[in-house]
Write a protein that holds these residues in place. Structure first.
Motif, PDB file in Angstrom:
ATOM      1  N   GLY A 109       0.841  -1.269   0.023  1.00 47.35           N
ATOM      2  CA  GLY A 109       0.075  -0.135  -0.001  1.00 47.35           C
ATOM      3  C   GLY A 109       1.046   1.210   0.067  1.00 47.35           C
ATOM      4  N   VAL A 110       1.935   1.205   0.685  1.00 48.55           N
ATOM      5  CA  VAL A 110       2.835   2.375   0.766  1.00 48.55           C
ATOM      6  C   VAL A 110       3.390   2.602  -0.526  1.00 48.55           C
ATOM      7  CG1 VAL A 110       5.006   3.238   1.697  1.00 48.55           C
ATOM      8  CG2 VAL A 110       3.495   2.279   3.332  1.00 48.55           C
ATOM      9  N   ARG A 111       4.292   1.548  -1.195  1.00 45.91           N
ATOM     10  CA  ARG A 111       4.599   1.810  -2.544  1.00 45.91           C
ATOM     11  C   ARG A 111       3.454   2.187  -3.430  1.00 45.91           C
ATOM     12  NH1 ARG A 111       6.683  -3.424  -0.879  1.00 45.91           N
ATOM     13  NH2 ARG A 111       5.238  -4.500  -2.425  1.00 45.91           N
ATOM     14  N   ASP A 112       2.335   1.573  -3.623  1.00 43.92           N
ATOM     15  CA  ASP A 112       1.327   1.842  -4.424  1.00 43.92           C
ATOM     16  C   ASP A 112       0.941   3.395  -4.169  1.00 43.92           C
ATOM     17  OD1 ASP A 112       1.164  -0.834  -5.568  1.00 43.92           O
ATOM     18  OD2 ASP A 112      -0.692  -1.394  -4.647  1.00 43.92           O
ATOM     19  N   ARG A 113       0.887   3.867  -3.126  1.00 42.81           N
ATOM     20  CA  ARG A 113       0.640   5.414  -2.835  1.00 42.81           C
ATOM     21  C   ARG A 113       1.770   6.362  -3.436  1.00 42.81           C
ATOM     22  NH1 ARG A 113      -1.993   9.147  -4.269  1.00 42.81           N
ATOM     23  NH2 ARG A 113      -2.344  10.863  -2.843  1.00 42.81           N
ATOM     24  N   ALA A 114       3.002   5.676  -3.122  1.00 46.44           N
ATOM     25  CA  ALA A 114       4.131   6.587  -3.572  1.00 46.44           C
ATOM     26  C   ALA A 114       4.293   6.619  -5.238  1.00 46.44           C
ATOM     27  CB  ALA A 114       5.387   5.873  -3.141  1.00 46.44           C
ATOM     28  N   ARG A 115       3.677   5.375  -5.661  1.00 48.06           N
ATOM     29  CA  ARG A 115       3.406   5.499  -7.273  1.00 48.06           C
ATOM     30  C   ARG A 115       2.345   6.445  -7.766  1.00 48.06           C
ATOM     31  NH1 ARG A 115       5.078  -0.784  -7.089  1.00 48.06           N
ATOM     32  NH2 ARG A 115       7.204  -0.571  -6.793  1.00 48.06           N
ATOM     33  N   GLY A 116       1.477   6.796  -6.978  1.00 47.67           N
ATOM     34  CA  GLY A 116       0.216   7.571  -7.464  1.00 47.67           C
ATOM     35  C   GLY A 116      -1.029   6.948  -7.623  1.00 47.67           C
ATOM     36  N   ARG A 117      -0.996   5.656  -7.130  1.00 44.07           N
ATOM     37  CA  ARG A 117      -2.127   5.149  -6.899  1.00 44.07           C
ATOM     38  C   ARG A 117      -3.151   5.533  -6.028  1.00 44.07           C
ATOM     39  NH1 ARG A 117       1.142   0.110  -8.103  1.00 44.07           N
ATOM     40  NH2 ARG A 117       1.289   0.202 -10.474  1.00 44.07           N
ATOM     41  N   SER A 118      -4.483   5.405  -6.641  1.00 44.52           N
ATOM     42  CA  SER A 118      -5.512   5.867  -5.508  1.00 44.52           C
ATOM     43  C   SER A 118      -6.025   4.603  -4.902  1.00 44.52           C
ATOM     44  CB  SER A 118      -6.723   6.400  -6.543  1.00 44.52           C
ATOM     45  OG  SER A 118      -7.323   5.286  -7.227  1.00 44.52           O
ATOM     46  N   LEU A 119      -7.053   5.021  -3.694  1.00 43.50           N
ATOM     47  CA  LEU A 119      -7.687   4.190  -3.006  1.00 43.50           C
ATOM     48  C   LEU A 119      -8.265   3.276  -3.582  1.00 43.50           C
ATOM     49  CD1 LEU A 119      -8.920   6.231   0.198  1.00 43.50           C
ATOM     50  CD2 LEU A 119      -7.321   4.104   0.062  1.00 43.50           C
ATOM     51  N   ALA A 120      -8.912   3.346  -4.702  1.00 37.54           N
ATOM     52  CA  ALA A 120      -9.606   2.440  -5.745  1.00 37.54           C
ATOM     53  C   ALA A 120      -8.861   1.466  -6.155  1.00 37.54           C
ATOM     54  CB  ALA A 120     -10.451   3.306  -6.802  1.00 37.54           C
ATOM     55  N   ASP A 121      -7.617   1.551  -6.285  1.00 38.80           N
ATOM     56  CA  ASP A 121      -6.394   0.600  -6.885  1.00 38.80           C
ATOM     57  C   ASP A 121      -6.138  -0.605  -5.785  1.00 38.80           C
ATOM     58  OD1 ASP A 121      -6.383   1.893  -9.312  1.00 38.80           O
ATOM     59  OD2 ASP A 121      -4.958   3.284  -8.498  1.00 38.80           O
ATOM     60  N   ASN A 122      -6.920  -0.728  -4.742  1.00 38.49           N
ATOM     61  CA  ASN A 122      -6.643  -1.457  -3.751  1.00 38.49           C
ATOM     62  C   ASN A 122      -6.553  -3.076  -4.409  1.00 38.49           C
ATOM     63  OD1 ASN A 122      -6.652  -3.540  -1.497  1.00 38.49           O
ATOM     64  ND2 ASN A 122      -7.481  -2.155  -0.235  1.00 38.49           N
ATOM     65  N   PRO A 123      -5.388  -3.800  -4.294  1.00 37.11           N
ATOM     66  CA  PRO A 123      -5.582  -5.174  -5.078  1.00 37.11           C
ATOM     67  C   PRO A 123      -6.450  -6.140  -4.419  1.00 37.11           C
ATOM     68  CG  PRO A 123      -3.557  -4.928  -3.813  1.00 37.11           C
ATOM     69  CD  PRO A 123      -4.332  -3.522  -3.755  1.00 37.11           C
TER      70      PRO A 123
ATOM     71  N   ALA B 272      -0.224  10.558   4.330  1.00 36.04           N
ATOM     72  CA  ALA B 272      -0.124  11.365   5.292  1.00 36.04           C
ATOM     73  C   ALA B 272       1.059  11.881   5.325  1.00 36.04           C
ATOM     74  CB  ALA B 272      -0.719  10.620   6.574  1.00 36.04           C
ATOM     75  N   MET B 273       2.198  10.717   5.183  1.00 36.94           N
ATOM     76  CA  MET B 273       3.626  11.153   5.436  1.00 36.94           C
ATOM     77  C   MET B 273       3.912  12.128   4.261  1.00 36.94           C
ATOM     78  SD  MET B 273       4.543  10.103   8.409  1.00 36.94           S
ATOM     79  CE  MET B 273       6.211  10.317   8.363  1.00 36.94           C
ATOM     80  N   ALA B 274       3.563  11.967   2.941  1.00 38.00           N
ATOM     81  CA  ALA B 274       4.227  12.465   1.907  1.00 38.00           C
ATOM     82  C   ALA B 274       3.533  13.878   1.731  1.00 38.00           C
ATOM     83  CB  ALA B 274       4.125  12.011   0.658  1.00 38.00           C
ATOM     84  N   GLY B 275       2.251  14.103   2.226  1.00 38.96           N
ATOM     85  CA  GLY B 275       1.311  15.011   2.076  1.00 38.96           C
ATOM     86  C   GLY B 275       0.680  15.522   0.923  1.00 38.96           C
ATOM     87  N   HIS B 276       0.514  14.371   0.015  1.00 39.09           N
ATOM     88  CA  HIS B 276      -0.049  14.332  -1.434  1.00 39.09           C
ATOM     89  C   HIS B 276      -1.244  15.406  -1.371  1.00 39.09           C
ATOM     90  CE1 HIS B 276       2.036  11.169  -2.761  1.00 39.09           C
ATOM     91  NE2 HIS B 276       2.004  10.502  -1.757  1.00 39.09           N
ATOM     92  N   ALA B 277      -1.100  16.253  -2.651  1.00 37.97           N
ATOM     93  CA  ALA B 277      -1.922  17.486  -2.585  1.00 37.97           C
ATOM     94  C   ALA B 277      -3.467  16.849  -3.015  1.00 37.97           C
ATOM     95  CB  ALA B 277      -1.495  18.233  -3.689  1.00 37.97           C
ATOM     96  N   ASP B 278      -3.543  15.753  -3.503  1.00 32.36           N
ATOM     97  CA  ASP B 278      -4.883  15.026  -3.909  1.00 32.36           C
ATOM     98  C   ASP B 278      -5.417  14.342  -2.705  1.00 32.36           C
ATOM     99  OD1 ASP B 278      -3.075  13.017  -4.126  1.00 32.36           O
ATOM    100  OD2 ASP B 278      -3.983  12.341  -5.999  1.00 32.36           O
ATOM    101  N   ALA B 279      -4.868  14.441  -1.660  1.00 31.80           N
ATOM    102  CA  ALA B 279      -5.331  13.491  -0.411  1.00 31.80           C
ATOM    103  C   ALA B 279      -6.846  13.755  -0.019  1.00 31.80           C
ATOM    104  CB  ALA B 279      -4.306  13.758   0.804  1.00 31.80           C
ATOM    105  N   PRO B 280      -7.576  12.661   0.068  1.00 36.99           N
ATOM    106  CA  PRO B 280      -8.981  13.036   0.598  1.00 36.99           C
ATOM    107  C   PRO B 280      -8.785  13.723   1.818  1.00 36.99           C
ATOM    108  CG  PRO B 280      -8.349  10.773   0.873  1.00 36.99           C
ATOM    109  CD  PRO B 280      -7.260  11.257   0.152  1.00 36.99           C
TER     110      PRO B 280
END
Length: 79
Positions: free
Chosen positions: A12-26, A57-65
């Motif tokens: 999950g950490v890697r997927d978020r770092a790669r820009g994947r969304s919550l909808a991409d949960n395998p 949360a750690m990366a402070g993504h701008a598109d965070a819900p």
């Protein structure tokens, strides 16, 4: 099982770092369905989502819900 949960959190950490969304949960994909053990499936689903949220949360993504109580990262408190 515990190692699998940690691996799923890391994924999950890697997927978020790669820009994947919550909808991409395998664990939401059709190839893991039908579910034979709901508790195990949900644990894996939630572990990925938790890892994704940590990275978000750690990366402070701008598109965070954000919920109504969340403040933007640029917020500075003045007294």
């Amino acid at each position: 099982m515990f190692e699998n949960l940690l691996e799923m959190q890391e994924r999950g950490v890697r997927d978020r770092a790669r820009g994947r969304s919550l909808a991409d949960n395998p664990m939401s994909k059709a190839d893991v369905l039908p579910i034979t053990d709901f508790q195990e499936w949900y644990s894996m689903f939630d572990a990925w989502r938790f890892g994704w949220s940590i990275e978000d949360a750690m990366a402070g993504h701008a598109d965070a819900p954000r919920d109504g109580a969340a403040l933007p990262r640029t917020y500075t408190r003045t007294v």
